[in-house]
Design a protein around this motif. Structure first.
Motif, short mmCIF file in Angstrom:
data_model
loop_
_atom_site.label_atom_id
_atom_site.label_comp_id
_atom_site.label_asym_id
_atom_site.label_seq_id
_atom_site.Cartn_x
_atom_site.Cartn_y
_atom_site.Cartn_z
N GLY A 1 0.82 -1.20 0.00
CA GLY A 1 0.00 0.00 0.00
C GLY A 1 0.85 1.25 0.00
O GLY A 1 1.87 1.33 0.68
N ILE A 2 0.44 2.23 -0.79
CA ILE A 2 1.15 3.51 -0.87
C ILE A 2 0.15 4.62 -0.56
O ILE A 2 -0.90 4.71 -1.22
N PHE A 3 0.47 5.42 0.47
CA PHE A 3 -0.41 6.53 0.84
C PHE A 3 0.15 7.82 0.25
O PHE A 3 1.33 8.15 0.44
N VAL A 4 -0.72 8.56 -0.46
CA VAL A 4 -0.27 9.77 -1.16
C VAL A 4 -1.09 10.96 -0.64
O VAL A 4 -2.30 11.03 -0.86
N ILE B 1 -2.93 2.12 -4.19
CA ILE B 1 -2.55 3.52 -4.02
C ILE B 1 -3.77 4.26 -3.46
O ILE B 1 -4.84 4.24 -4.08
N THR B 2 -3.57 4.88 -2.32
CA THR B 2 -4.67 5.61 -1.66
C THR B 2 -4.33 7.09 -1.63
O THR B 2 -3.30 7.49 -1.06
N ILE C 1 -9.68 6.50 -2.62
CA ILE C 1 -9.66 7.78 -1.92
C ILE C 1 -9.98 7.47 -0.46
O ILE C 1 -11.01 6.85 -0.15
N GLY C 2 -9.10 7.82 0.46
CA GLY C 2 -9.36 7.51 1.87
C GLY C 2 -8.34 8.15 2.79
O GLY C 2 -7.40 8.80 2.34
N ASN C 3 -8.55 7.95 4.08
CA ASN C 3 -7.63 8.55 5.05
C ASN C 3 -6.45 7.61 5.31
O ASN C 3 -6.32 6.54 4.73
N PHE C 4 -5.63 8.02 6.25
CA PHE C 4 -4.39 7.31 6.55
C PHE C 4 -4.68 5.89 7.04
O PHE C 4 -4.04 4.93 6.61
N ALA C 5 -5.67 5.76 7.96
CA ALA C 5 -5.99 4.44 8.52
C ALA C 5 -6.52 3.51 7.43
O ALA C 5 -6.19 2.32 7.39
N THR D 1 4.78 5.00 3.32
CA THR D 1 4.26 6.31 3.67
C THR D 1 5.38 7.34 3.73
O THR D 1 6.54 6.99 4.00
N HIS D 2 5.02 8.57 3.49
CA HIS D 2 6.01 9.66 3.48
C HIS D 2 5.92 10.52 4.73
O HIS D 2 6.58 11.55 4.84
N GLY D 3 5.07 10.14 5.68
CA GLY D 3 4.91 10.93 6.91
C GLY D 3 4.88 10.03 8.13
O GLY D 3 4.84 8.80 8.04
N THR D 4 4.90 10.67 9.29
CA THR D 4 4.87 9.91 10.54
C THR D 4 3.50 10.05 11.22
O THR D 4 3.38 9.99 12.44
N ASN D 5 2.47 10.24 10.42
CA ASN D 5 1.11 10.30 10.96
C ASN D 5 0.81 9.02 11.73
O ASN D 5 1.10 7.92 11.25
#
Length: 575
Positions: free
Chosen positions: A403-406, A439-440, A476-480, A491-495
């Motif tokens: 999974g890739i979060f964008v 990809i989300t 299309i969705g949130n981090f979770a 992921t590119h962040g530490t959310n």
């Protein structure tokens, strides 16, 4: 309004009597005719009659019950709670008038004061008995058993009879003063003697009220012992082992209590409720607990500490919770609700509970991380949901999903580099035919962001290729949502860093700079993905970062049953 009209009427009669008392002297000064003398005598005789009418009206009103006064004057209790309040003042002014008219001002003032005080005492005694009946009668079963209502009714009736008697006595003394009669008779009562008599009767009313109040209180104490014995016997014989303690005066929190009772009933757990607030009785009764006991004082709690109970539940950290947590034979469990769920750290006073139930593992882990170790050891998850990000158990499957979060709004100055990392992964995944790609995008607008123009071209190429398109999913969705859609998360962040570590999902860092602890650096995408699929070498690191595992129970009932087992460790976690 009617009471004001009545008062003004009495004042008008008093003024009229004053005028009539003064008119004869005035006419005598201006005329000396026979007709004037006859008219003077007529007016002089009318003044005492007006005062007598005033006296009869006033004392008749003073002898009426408060309920009749409300009906008579039509003053709603909301507008004038105590309708009788002005009457003692009017009585005092009446006796001032009597003293002024008949050259006995100070004796009249003393008697008026004594009479007004006596009336005020009687009215106040009746009201106080009503208020005490309301206060003491909050526990209906105890009140009925003590028969307090009958005692107070008898006391009120006795005080009312005294009030009627004193009103009649005052009217009699007023009559003999108005007509200046019986001065030589043995029945004549001087005003000073009448004042003393009124005060003595006032003390009599106080004595009756106090004696009745004391007798009822003594019987209530005995009735409470009987009630507590019945309540504890019911608990001990029926096998109820779980209690719920309610003591918060804020009615809005009672919804949490009713929800708790309803929820545990569905899970097969009967509750014995101990309520400290009268407002809690009605809503909690509708929920249908096995038993309800109303306990007013901390001292009375000793009688309701049933031997059969093992666990006491609380739904809020109220001040008076400490009144019951002092019973160390029980497991005291705080089922957290409300504002405390938004706090990152639990206050130190939470140590008085043996267990603290969090709604999910995310909240629990945050509390454990920021609170003291003594509190952290008490935290469990029971009857709630798991973390927002699902925990991953076991090894990576043979056909995993990457999974890739964008979220372009979080790229910042690293926008070009982050897209480079994503393109590198996609290029590597082309040849891994057994791997699926999800990809989300954080939003519709994010998916169309200008910074993603290179990624958009690559995705278009994947869609155009029949083999690649079957392995690609866009959302299309949130981090979770993004994290839950895959087995390996990029992921590119530490959310939600704590939540990701809690989920124990392999993590690949797409941001610039060194990867956070527990994340894989993407130096060589093929090598990195290969290592993860074979052995996931950072799994042990993520476990150490997570800390001790949080006990999670499917339901609150299951957690309570675990507490009731002999091997349950009170105030600490089970191995």
């Amino acid at each position: 309004m009617k009471l004001i009209t009545f008062t003004l009427g009495l004042a008008l009669i008093a003024v009229a009597s004053l005028v009539l008392q003064a008119v004869p002297g005035f006419l005598d000064e201006i005329t000396r005719t026979g007709f004037a003398q006859a008219f003077n005598r007529l007016i002089a005789g009318a003044a005492p009659l007006l005062i007598l009418v005033e006296a009869v009206l006033l004392h008749a009103i003073l002898a009426l019950p408060a309920k009749v006064l409300r009906t008579l004057f039509g003053a709603p209790i909301q507008k004038l709670r105590y309708i009788e309040t002005p009457l003692p003042v009017i009585a005092f002014l009446f006796w001032l008038q009597i003293g002024w008219f008949y050259d006995a001002f100070w004796p009249g003032a003393v008697l008026g004061f004594a009479f007004a005080v006596t009336m005020a005492v009687y009215f106040a005694a009746l009201r106080l008995l009503d208020l005490e009946a309301q206060r003491l009668g909050t526990n209906e079963s105890v009140w009925k058993h003590a028969k307090g209502g009958a005692d107070f009714a008898l006391a009120k009736k006795s005080i009312y009879i005294l009030r009627v008697g004193v009103a009649f006595f005052s009217l009699m003394v007023a009559g003999q003063t108005i007509f200046n009669g019986m001065r030589e008779s043995l029945l004549y009562i001087p005003l000073g003697t009448a004042a003393v008599f009124c005060l003595v009767l006032a003390l009599g009313g106080v004595a009756i009220g106090y004696a009745s109040w004391r007798a009822v209180n003594n019987r209530l104490q005995q009735a409470k012992i009987v009630d507590s014995t019945l309540a504890t016997t019911q608990i001990n014989t029926s096998g109820i082992t779980v209690g719920h303690y309610i003591c918060d005066p804020k009615a809005k929190v009672y919804g949490n209590s009713t929800a708790l009772v309803t929820k545990l009933k569905k899970e097969g757990v009967d509750l014995a409720v101990i309520a400290r607030e009268t407002k809690a009785i009605a809503p909690i009764t509708k929920a249908g607990p096995a038993s309800i006991s109303f306990v007013q004082t901390m001292q009375e709690l000793d009688h309701y500490a049933a031997d059969g109970l093992r666990t006491i539940l609380y739904v809020n950290d109220a001040v008076k919770n400490g009144h019951f947590t002092r019973f160390s034979q029980y497991n005291h469990v705080l089922v957290a609700h409300g504002g405390v769920l938004k706090e990152a750290m639990l206050p130190q006073n939470f140590e008085l509970y043996d267990w603290i139930v969090a709604p999910n593992t995310d909240v629990a882990r945050t509390w454990i991380k920021n609170s003291s170790a003594a509190i952290g050891d008490k935290i469990v998850v029971a009857g709630g949901s798991s973390g927002a990000i699902n925990c991953q158990h076991g090894r990576i499957s043979t056909e995993p999903t990457v999974g890739i979060f964008v979220q372009p709004s979080d790229f910042g100055d690293d926008s070009f580099g982050v897209v480079d990392q994503i393109l590198a992964i996609l290029d590597c995944l082309k040849v891994m035919e057994d791997v699926h790609v999800t990809i989300t995008y954080s939003s519709e607008a994010g998916a169309k962001a200008a910074s993603l123009y290179r990624l958009a071209r690559v995705i278009a190429a994947w869609r155009a290729d029949p083999k690649l398109s079957r392995r690609l999913t866009e959302n299309i969705g949130n981090f979770a949502f993004a994290a839950n859609s895959c087995e390996i998360f990029c992921t590119h962040g530490t959310n939600a860093y704590d939540a990701l570590i809690e989920a124990q999902k392999p993590l690949i860092w797409l941001g610039m700079g060194a990867a956070p602890a527990g994340y894989y650096d993407l130096e060589d995408p093929a090598y990195t993905l290969g290592r993860i699929r074979v052995s996931d070498p950072l799994a042990a690191t993520r476990l150490s970062l997570r800390g001790a595992e949080i006990p999670v129970y499917p339901t609150l009932g299951a957690f309570i049953q675990n507490l009731n087992t002999p091997e349950a460790v009170k105030g600490g976690k089970n191995d």
